[in-house]
Design an enzyme around this catalytic site. Structure first.
Site, PDB file in Angstrom:
ATOM      1  N   SER A 104      22.494 -19.995 -37.704  1.00 51.82           N
ATOM      2  CA  SER A 104      21.368 -20.699 -38.324  1.00 51.82           C
ATOM      3  C   SER A 104      21.753 -21.539 -39.533  1.00 51.82           C
ATOM      4  CB  SER A 104      20.259 -19.712 -38.716  1.00 51.82           C
ATOM      5  OG  SER A 104      20.738 -18.770 -39.651  1.00 51.82           O
ATOM      6  N   HIS A 119      18.634 -20.602 -46.627  1.00 48.38           N
ATOM      7  CA  HIS A 119      19.156 -21.477 -45.585  1.00 48.38           C
ATOM      8  C   HIS A 119      19.048 -22.915 -46.063  1.00 48.38           C
ATOM      9  CE1 HIS A 119      18.952 -17.946 -43.039  1.00 48.38           C
ATOM     10  NE2 HIS A 119      19.567 -18.618 -42.080  1.00 48.38           N
TER      11      HIS A 119
END
Length: 285
Positions: free
Chosen positions: A36, A264
């Site tokens: 991810s 992220h």
């Protein structure tokens, strides 16, 4: 880079300016592999067909493919991926996806691979260090990972070395013409952190920082030993950590202010990473 989803720079013109020679642009067959940190969960626009992978059409691989004018581009990055998922189908909340190495072929000329963090549980480790109350009320999480005088994360990182070497070899076997680049991970904590903006106490922030630096060093060493490239994202993201403000940071904190999963990359980060990746794969440094 998560096995379970958390819900959970350069300006764009600079990315587009890093163009390779015309011959390379006409012939490049680019495959992006990874977890991810590469797929871009929640970064607009999320695309299919593998919606369970939380893959963005503005992740660094898509932006790099556009910048170099790749003739063919296959992005099989997937949130939650581990090195096992290079070889076997990966289960997601929305169904299974094919092994990532299946995207490689004899005509592949360029491969980027960003993988390994989920194998050792680094994102879960960062989540564990959330500390709303500093000591003496709250506990330092780094103590939990150094019981008996042995750093759990360094042991896990070292155990991954052989698997990374094997993975690179297997990529070459399936794509013998490809230039391969291992992509490192970004800066998730500056020195001493920034408590309470990001509620990780100083000792834990420094431990997270040291752990990620060691992990990136391992990736760089394995890439070098295998004779492939390594792309450093830690250095260019150093002044864009979750401790910086919206509009500056490339990595979102526990409570994102931009569309991205916690800890992220956001869209700005993906553009910054694409600049570094494009420069590396085109030799424009």
């Amino acid at each position: 880079m998560v096995r379970r989803m958390f819900i959970p720079l350069a300006a764009a013109w600079l990315v587009l300016s890093l163009a390779p020679p015309a011959q390379a642009a006409q012939s490049e067959v680019y495959v992006a592999l990874g977890d991810s940190a590469a797929s871009g969960p929640l970064v607009p626009n999320q695309i299919g067909p593998d919606y369970g992978c939380w893959r963005s059409d503005h992740n660094y691989a898509h932006l790099t493919a556009q910048s170099i004018g790749a003739a063919t581009f296959r992005d099989v990055t997937c949130s939650g991926a581990q090195t096992d998922d290079m070889y076997t189908s990966q289960g997601t909340d929305l169904g299974d996806v094919a092994p990532q190495l299946d995207a490689l072929s004899q005509d592949t000329t360029l491969v980027t691979v960003q993988i390994g963090a989920n194998d050792v549980g680094l994102t879960g480790f960062i989540e564990d260090c959330l500390n709303l109350l500093p000591p003496p009320v709250g506990d330092a999480c780094n103590d939990d990972y150094n019981a008996g005088g042995q750093d759990q994360w360094r042991v896990a990182t070292d155990a991954l070395r052989a698997r990374m070497t094997t993975l690179i070899s297997d990529i070459h076997a399936r794509a013998p013409q490809a230039r391969v680049f291992v992509v490192g991970y970004a800066t998730y904590a500056p020195p001493n952190g920034c408590y309470p903006r990001v509620p990780i106490i100083r000792a834990d922030a420094n431990y997270i920082r040291a752990t990620l630096m060691y992990f990136n060093q391992m990736l760089a060493e394995q890439a070098s030993a295998a004779g492939v490239g390594f792309i450093d994202l830690q250095t260019p993201s150093a002044s864009h950590s979750p401790c910086t403000g919206p509009g500056t940071r490339w990595i979102e904190p526990y409570v994102p202010a931009a569309p991205a999963a916690p800890f992220h990359p956001n869209a700005l980060g993906m553009r910054g990473f694409a600049t570094a990746v494009t420069a590396a794969v085109t030799g424009v440094l």
